[in-house]
Design a protein around this motif. Structure first.
Motif, PDB file in Angstrom:
ATOM      1  N   SER A  48       0.801  -1.225   0.000  1.00  0.00           N
ATOM      2  CA  SER A  48       0.000   0.000   0.000  1.00  0.00           C
ATOM      3  C   SER A  48       0.838   1.282   0.000  1.00  0.00           C
ATOM      4  N   LEU A  49       2.133   1.162   0.192  1.00  0.00           N
ATOM      5  CA  LEU A  49       3.003   2.342   0.232  1.00  0.00           C
ATOM      6  C   LEU A  49       4.110   2.202  -0.820  1.00  0.00           C
ATOM      7  N   PRO A  50       3.896   2.784  -2.000  1.00  0.00           N
ATOM      8  CA  PRO A  50       4.887   2.632  -3.072  1.00  0.00           C
ATOM      9  C   PRO A  50       6.104   3.556  -2.894  1.00  0.00           C
ATOM     10  N   PHE A  51       7.140   3.027  -2.266  1.00  0.00           N
ATOM     11  CA  PHE A  51       8.419   3.724  -2.177  1.00  0.00           C
ATOM     12  C   PHE A  51       9.390   3.013  -3.111  1.00  0.00           C
ATOM     13  N   ASN A  52      10.345   3.767  -3.669  1.00  0.00           N
ATOM     14  CA  ASN A  52      11.306   3.197  -4.621  1.00  0.00           C
ATOM     15  C   ASN A  52      12.201   2.136  -4.014  1.00  0.00           C
ATOM     16  N   ARG A  53      12.772   2.429  -2.837  1.00  0.00           N
ATOM     17  CA  ARG A  53      13.754   1.512  -2.251  1.00  0.00           C
ATOM     18  C   ARG A  53      13.396   1.229  -0.799  1.00  0.00           C
ATOM     19  N   TRP A  54      13.241  -0.040  -0.520  1.00  0.00           N
ATOM     20  CA  TRP A  54      12.987  -0.486   0.853  1.00  0.00           C
ATOM     21  C   TRP A  54      14.296  -0.967   1.456  1.00  0.00           C
ATOM     22  N   VAL A  55      14.509  -0.635   2.708  1.00  0.00           N
ATOM     23  CA  VAL A  55      15.738  -1.024   3.398  1.00  0.00           C
ATOM     24  C   VAL A  55      15.675  -2.519   3.701  1.00  0.00           C
ATOM     25  N   HIS A  56      16.773  -3.222   3.422  1.00  0.00           N
ATOM     26  CA  HIS A  56      16.869  -4.638   3.753  1.00  0.00           C
ATOM     27  C   HIS A  56      16.744  -4.775   5.273  1.00  0.00           C
ATOM     28  N   HIS A  57      15.996  -5.765   5.720  1.00  0.00           N
ATOM     29  CA  HIS A  57      15.752  -5.896   7.166  1.00  0.00           C
ATOM     30  C   HIS A  57      17.040  -6.056   7.981  1.00  0.00           C
ATOM     31  N   GLU A  58      18.080  -6.629   7.405  1.00  0.00           N
ATOM     32  CA  GLU A  58      19.355  -6.771   8.124  1.00  0.00           C
ATOM     33  C   GLU A  58      20.032  -5.420   8.363  1.00  0.00           C
ATOM     34  N   ASP A  59      19.638  -4.398   7.630  1.00  0.00           N
ATOM     35  CA  ASP A  59      20.252  -3.067   7.741  1.00  0.00           C
ATOM     36  C   ASP A  59      19.496  -2.122   8.679  1.00  0.00           C
ATOM     37  N   LEU A  60      18.448  -2.579   9.331  1.00  0.00           N
ATOM     38  CA  LEU A  60      17.654  -1.698  10.186  1.00  0.00           C
ATOM     39  C   LEU A  60      18.436  -1.307  11.443  1.00  0.00           C
ATOM     40  N   HIS A  61      18.429  -0.012  11.746  1.00  0.00           N
ATOM     41  CA  HIS A  61      19.225   0.531  12.852  1.00  0.00           C
ATOM     42  C   HIS A  61      18.748   1.942  13.187  1.00  0.00           C
ATOM     43  N   ILE A  62      19.290   2.494  14.278  1.00  0.00           N
ATOM     44  CA  ILE A  62      19.090   3.900  14.638  1.00  0.00           C
ATOM     45  C   ILE A  62      20.460   4.553  14.607  1.00  0.00           C
ATOM     46  N   THR A  63      20.678   5.459  13.663  1.00  0.00           N
ATOM     47  CA  THR A  63      21.971   6.130  13.528  1.00  0.00           C
ATOM     48  C   THR A  63      22.216   7.077  14.695  1.00  0.00           C
ATOM     49  N   LEU A  64      23.422   6.996  15.255  1.00  0.00           N
ATOM     50  CA  LEU A  64      23.834   7.902  16.328  1.00  0.00           C
ATOM     51  C   LEU A  64      24.783   8.974  15.811  1.00  0.00           C
ATOM     52  N   ALA A  65      25.670   8.597  14.880  1.00  0.00           N
ATOM     53  CA  ALA A  65      26.619   9.561  14.301  1.00  0.00           C
ATOM     54  C   ALA A  65      27.056   9.060  12.936  1.00  0.00           C
ATOM     55  N   PHE A  66      26.789   9.856  11.895  1.00  0.00           N
ATOM     56  CA  PHE A  66      27.229   9.523  10.540  1.00  0.00           C
ATOM     57  C   PHE A  66      28.584  10.185  10.313  1.00  0.00           C
ATOM     58  N   LEU A  67      29.603   9.371  10.046  1.00  0.00           N
ATOM     59  CA  LEU A  67      30.961   9.877   9.893  1.00  0.00           C
ATOM     60  C   LEU A  67      31.306  10.226   8.459  1.00  0.00           C
ATOM     61  N   GLY A  68      30.704   9.545   7.509  1.00  0.00           N
ATOM     62  CA  GLY A  68      31.113   9.701   6.117  1.00  0.00           C
ATOM     63  C   GLY A  68      32.423   8.973   5.895  1.00  0.00           C
ATOM     64  N   PHE A  69      33.238   9.478   4.981  1.00  0.00           N
ATOM     65  CA  PHE A  69      34.546   8.876   4.725  1.00  0.00           C
ATOM     66  C   PHE A  69      35.436   9.096   5.943  1.00  0.00           C
TER      67      PHE A  69
END
Length: 188
Positions: free
Chosen positions: A31-52
């Motif tokens: 019922s919710l057409p989004f382009n990309r769904w996150v793989h269930h193994e990748d589910l998390h709550i980000t605390l700090a995105f470092l980048g490179f």
């Protein structure tokens, strides 16, 4: 063409919660057409995105995060609602939210400070803990807020789990799942 890899610190979801989320997301996709769904193994709550990150800077952040989290206890979190980021009619992010947690806020502050002390330039927007489920609305009709009511029982029966670790992840854009565990920081 080489792809530069990124790193981030996060609270991962336990395996059993990931599997429950996977089942629900399979239904939500209908019922919710989004382009990309996150793989269930990748589910998390980000605390700090470092980048490179250079190896030296990454090692320093791991040392600082380890020191900051020393003595921190595991804490309970509850996923209780769905939400979106971006334009109301065409959201870019669809997510699951958690009930406000002082423990999560504290853990995030400790990790964030440790990464800044290690020399990372981090995002300055206020912390809004969430679990990204999907990206880029692709519906032919505009998104309607009522669509968020699709998982009715979530508010009455939040999905509870124990946050027992913080993890340093590395992103691999060409793989599924995308996130590789580089280091685990267990909580007491």
């Amino acid at each position: 063409m080489t792809h530069q890899t990124h790193f981030f610190y996060a609270v991962p979801l336990p395996k059993e919660i990931k599997l429950i989320m996977k089942d629900h997301c399979e239904k939500l996709k209908l019922s919710l057409p989004f382009n990309r769904w996150v793989h269930h193994e990748d589910l998390h709550i980000t605390l700090a995105f470092l980048g490179f990150a250079s190896l030296e800077q990454l090692e320093k952040s791991k040392e600082y995060v380890r020191n900051e989290l020393r003595g921190i206890h595991s804490f309970s979190l509850k996923i209780n609602q769905l939400g979106i980021f971006g334009r109301k009619e065409s959201p870019r992010i669809f997510w699951g939210d958690t009930i406000k947690s002082d423990e999560l806020q504290s853990a995030r502050k400790k990790v964030f400070t440790a990464c800044e002390d290690a020399g990372f330039q981090l995002e300055t927007r206020p912390f809004r803990p969430h679990i990204t489920l999907a990206r880029k609305w692709s519906g032919e009709e505009p998104f309607q807020n009522e669509m968020l009511d699709v998982w009715h029982e979530l508010q009455q029966n939040p999905l509870a789990f124990l946050a027992s670790e913080v993890v340093l992840f590395q992103t691999h854009l060409q793989k599924t799942p995308k996130y590789e565990v580089k280091e685990i920081f267990p909580l007491i």
